[in-house]
Design a protein around this motif. Structure first.
Motif, mmCIF file in Angstrom:
data_model
loop_
_atom_site.group_PDB
_atom_site.id
_atom_site.type_symbol
_atom_site.label_atom_id
_atom_site.label_comp_id
_atom_site.label_asym_id
_atom_site.label_seq_id
_atom_site.Cartn_x
_atom_site.Cartn_y
_atom_site.Cartn_z
ATOM 1 N N ALA A 274 11.237 67.496 11.038
ATOM 2 C CA ALA A 274 10.654 68.130 12.208
ATOM 3 C C ALA A 274 9.387 67.631 12.317
ATOM 4 N N PRO A 275 8.690 67.866 13.556
ATOM 5 C CA PRO A 275 7.401 67.481 13.611
ATOM 6 C C PRO A 275 6.571 68.546 13.346
ATOM 7 N N ALA A 276 5.309 68.301 12.690
ATOM 8 C CA ALA A 276 4.537 69.338 12.027
ATOM 9 C C ALA A 276 3.279 69.086 12.431
ATOM 10 N N LEU A 277 2.381 70.106 12.582
ATOM 11 C CA LEU A 277 0.856 70.139 12.760
ATOM 12 C C LEU A 277 0.302 70.695 11.602
ATOM 13 N N ARG B 161 5.573 74.057 12.376
ATOM 14 C CA ARG B 161 6.793 73.074 12.821
ATOM 15 C C ARG B 161 6.890 73.535 14.434
ATOM 16 N N VAL B 162 7.472 72.431 15.010
ATOM 17 C CA VAL B 162 8.047 72.643 16.124
ATOM 18 C C VAL B 162 9.224 72.554 16.420
ATOM 19 N N HIS B 163 9.858 73.302 17.140
ATOM 20 C CA HIS B 163 11.299 73.252 17.265
ATOM 21 C C HIS B 163 11.668 73.768 18.907
ATOM 22 N N PHE B 164 12.623 73.083 19.380
ATOM 23 C CA PHE B 164 13.095 73.295 20.750
ATOM 24 C C PHE B 164 14.657 74.051 20.734
ATOM 25 N N SER B 165 14.873 75.032 21.746
ATOM 26 C CA SER B 165 15.882 75.484 21.831
ATOM 27 C C SER B 165 16.934 74.542 22.614
ATOM 28 N N LYS B 166 17.993 74.418 22.130
ATOM 29 C CA LYS B 166 19.106 73.435 22.604
ATOM 30 C C LYS B 166 19.749 73.994 23.803
ATOM 31 N N THR B 167 19.585 75.463 23.979
ATOM 32 C CA THR B 167 20.359 76.006 25.153
ATOM 33 C C THR B 167 19.227 76.464 26.302
ATOM 34 N N SER B 168 18.104 76.018 26.182
ATOM 35 C CA SER B 168 17.015 76.167 27.217
ATOM 36 C C SER B 168 17.344 75.331 28.648
ATOM 37 N N ARG B 169 16.856 75.986 29.641
ATOM 38 C CA ARG B 169 17.137 75.284 31.114
ATOM 39 C C ARG B 169 16.045 74.801 31.650
ATOM 40 N N GLU B 170 14.741 75.251 30.756
ATOM 41 C CA GLU B 170 13.483 74.782 31.298
ATOM 42 C C GLU B 170 13.001 73.475 30.367
#
Length: 60
Positions: free
Chosen positions: A19-22, A34-43
């Motif tokens: 996972a990407p990290a700053l 750490r960056v993460h994204f929702s798999k159920t997001s519609r945006e």
């Protein structure tokens, strides 16, 4: 309270190793975000940034 260091762990899942990290070091403290994204997001990311900018402008 003198030299105590309070740490709060609010992580509910273990992030993927790739996972990407700053990483930012301020003084003697290193922050890893750490960056993460929702798999159920519609945006989309673009939609989210536009929404955040509009909200920020409305608060001015």
């Amino acid at each position: 309270m003198g030299g105590e260091k309070i740490t709060e762990n609010t992580t509910t899942t273990t992030p993927a190793k790739d996972a990407p990290a700053l990483v930012k070091k301020i003084g003697r403290t290193t922050y890893i975000v750490r960056v993460h994204f929702s798999k159920t997001s519609r945006e989309t990311m673009s939609d989210k940034i536009k929404r955040m900018l509009k909200n920020e402008i409305q608060q001015m």
